[in-house]
Design an enzyme around this catalytic site. Structure first.
Site, mmCIF file in Angstrom:
data_model
loop_
_atom_site.group_PDB
_atom_site.id
_atom_site.type_symbol
_atom_site.label_atom_id
_atom_site.label_comp_id
_atom_site.label_asym_id
_atom_site.label_seq_id
_atom_site.Cartn_x
_atom_site.Cartn_y
_atom_site.Cartn_z
ATOM 1 N N ASP A 34 61.591 11.655 21.483
ATOM 2 C CA ASP A 34 60.658 10.535 21.628
ATOM 3 C C ASP A 34 59.751 10.554 20.398
ATOM 4 O O ASP A 34 58.952 11.481 20.219
ATOM 5 C CB ASP A 34 59.862 10.693 22.923
ATOM 6 N N ARG A 85 71.401 -12.072 28.085
ATOM 7 C CA ARG A 85 71.457 -10.664 28.517
ATOM 8 C C ARG A 85 72.450 -9.853 27.676
ATOM 9 O O ARG A 85 72.410 -8.626 27.662
ATOM 10 C CB ARG A 85 71.748 -10.571 30.019
ATOM 11 N N LYS A 140 53.584 0.750 21.604
ATOM 12 C CA LYS A 140 52.522 1.489 20.935
ATOM 13 C C LYS A 140 52.477 1.098 19.450
ATOM 14 O O LYS A 140 52.114 -0.014 19.136
ATOM 15 C CB LYS A 140 52.730 2.986 21.159
ATOM 16 N N TYR A 177 55.437 12.336 28.032
ATOM 17 C CA TYR A 177 54.651 11.238 28.595
ATOM 18 C C TYR A 177 54.758 11.292 30.137
ATOM 19 O O TYR A 177 55.832 11.571 30.669
ATOM 20 C CB TYR A 177 55.179 9.913 28.042
HETATM 21 C C1 LIG Z 1 53.953 4.912 26.609
HETATM 22 C C2 LIG Z 1 55.012 5.920 26.363
HETATM 23 C C3 LIG Z 1 56.271 5.803 26.958
HETATM 24 C C4 LIG Z 1 56.606 4.705 27.929
HETATM 25 O O1 LIG Z 1 56.671 3.464 27.279
HETATM 26 P P1 LIG Z 1 56.337 2.057 28.005
HETATM 27 O O2 LIG Z 1 56.514 1.092 26.899
HETATM 28 O O3 LIG Z 1 54.956 2.153 28.557
HETATM 29 O O4 LIG Z 1 57.356 1.897 29.099
HETATM 30 C C5 LIG Z 1 57.234 6.741 26.619
HETATM 31 N N1 LIG Z 1 56.964 7.748 25.777
HETATM 32 C C6 LIG Z 1 55.754 7.907 25.204
HETATM 33 C C7 LIG Z 1 55.506 9.057 24.284
HETATM 34 C C8 LIG Z 1 54.744 7.008 25.485
HETATM 35 O O5 LIG Z 1 53.530 7.185 24.930
#
Ligand SMILES: *Cc1c(COP(=O)(O)O)cnc(C)c1O
Length: 394
Positions: free
Chosen positions: A192, A73, A217, A127
């Site tokens: 982001d 951790r 992603k 998101y």
């Molecule tokens: C999918 C997504 C998230 C969240 O990420 P997870 O890995 O699903 O927790 C945050 N920001 C954007 C732009 C996303 O597409």
């Protein structure tokens, strides 16, 4: 042909080179090629005085432990390779990985709240779950929604964070990161960068202090690993490691391995998928069955479009394209944000953010453009309002 990506250099090496080598620079001298996966949860040490000193040092600054790991951790060597590589690609001092994108965002909010800075200024759309986390105040934060021009006026003494997405999920709306960073003054800007990836945009160069990714992603890139990461300066990274240690949203080492592997093909994947996406966006824009196409100026592999016909019929009509939420995989995915990715956002807020009930969001993969177009074409044909039904309705 030289593309901007090829000349897009970090300190000394181009992005494409970093993608393949960063986080792996020590391997050859160790006689290794693939990076080792370290699955240990704990590590032996016969010197508990030295361990006490190392733990004190971590508690003081959150700096990565010197010497061997202590407990998973606190940090893991395989995950650290991914963090090193992502920091190189984003051009930041450090990166801190988490179990998901939402765990990464949660750690940022907790790090600020623990300093008494609970107020967040944010620009829609975000998101869906990021919007929900802020709107519902799940972690005790309070949000003021504004547009980029309103950021400076929305700042308060207890504002700990300004948050934007560019291009935004799902409308692909873009914000001028440099202008927004300027408006933030001394308040950290979190950008982001999930949709653009460092291949197309490096927000830290434009003044963002924190660069967030849902690594689930494009960074992973194959739809088989869930992860999040924040790229930032070493001081903020220390706080994020402390929050990660205290709250436990760690990334599994196998996921760290897959992400490091994913990064090595990131520039190639993003460039190839973006070229296909740009062509599909062009064809959709010229198609009378399509009311509106959203495609960002910086490009990318995401396309959003609004249909004249029933968007649900497009989802049920695709055959090659996969009707699924998420994005950034090698195969093309399509989904209806108002039903899935942004369902959790209040309908008025969602529409107010430009997420129409007719909007479809497509993540373009690595298939051949003609095969993808053929599938979209037949799905759009199936979504057409039949002529008799249309005239009967009149
Ligand atoms: C999918 C997504 C998230 C969240 O990420 P997870 O890995 O699903 O927790 C945050 N920001 C954007 C732009 C996303 O597409």
């Amino acid at each position: 042909m030289e593309t901007p990506v090829d000349t897009h250099r970090t300190a000394t090496r181009a992005l494409a080179t970093e993608a393949v080598h960063a986080g792996r620079d020590d391997l050859a001298r160790q006689g290794l090629h693939a990076p080792p996966i370290d699955l240990s949860t704990t590590y032996p040490s016969y010197d508990s005085r030295a361990e006490a000193a190392r733990i004190d040092a971590f508690a003081a600054t959150g700096a990565e432990l010197e010497g061997p790991p202590v407990y998973a951790r606190l940090g893991n060597p395989t995950v650290a390779r991914f963090e090193t590589a992502l920091a190189r690609l984003e051009g930041t001092e450090a990166a801190v990985a988490f179990a998901s994108g939402m765990a990464a965002l949660s750690a940022v909010l907790l790090a600020r709240a623990s300093m008494g800075l609970r107020h967040v200024v944010a620009v829609r759309p975000l998101y869906g779950c990021s919007d929900h986390l802020l709107t519902a105040g799940v972690l005790g934060s309070e949000v003021t929604w504004t547009d980029p021009a309103g950021i400076a006026d929305a700042l308060r003494a207890d504002t700990g964070l300004v948050m934007v997405e560019s291009p935004a999920n799902p409308t692909l709306a873009e914000v001028d990161l440099r202008a927004v960073a300027h408006a933030c003054g001394s308040v950290p800007l979190l950008a982001d960068n999930t949709f653009a990836t460092p291949v197309l945009q490096r927000p830290a160069e434009q003044g963002a202090r924190l660069v967030l990714h849902s690594a689930t992603k494009y960074l992973g890139g194959h739809g088989d690993v869930m992860a999040g990461v924040v790229a930032c300066d070493e001081e903020f990274a220390g706080r994020l490691r402390q929050v990660r240690f205290a709250t436990g949203g760690v990334l599994h080492p196998l996921a760290g391995y897959l992400l490091l592997r994913g990064l090595s093909t990131l520039p190639v994947r993003v460039r190839a998928a973006s070229a296909t996406a740009a062509e599909l966006a062009r064809r959709l824009a010229a198609d009378p069955r399509v009311a509106r196409v959203h495609y960002p100026r910086i490009g990318g592999a995401m396309v959003a479009f609004e249909t004249h016909g029933d968007p649900h019929a497009v989802i049920s009509g695709v055959r090659l394209i996969t009707p699924a939420v998420s994005l950034g995989s090698v195969d093309t995915l399509i989904q209806h944000p108002a039903s899935i990715s942004h369902r959790i956002v209040d309908a008025d807020d969602r529409r107010g953010a430009g997420v129409s009930d007719r909007l479809l969001r497509m993540s373009v993969g690595l298939e051949d453009v003609e095969d993808l177009w053929a599938d979209l074409d037949q799905a759009l044909a199936g979504a057409q309002v039949p002529a008799e039904a249309a005239s009967a309705a009149r």
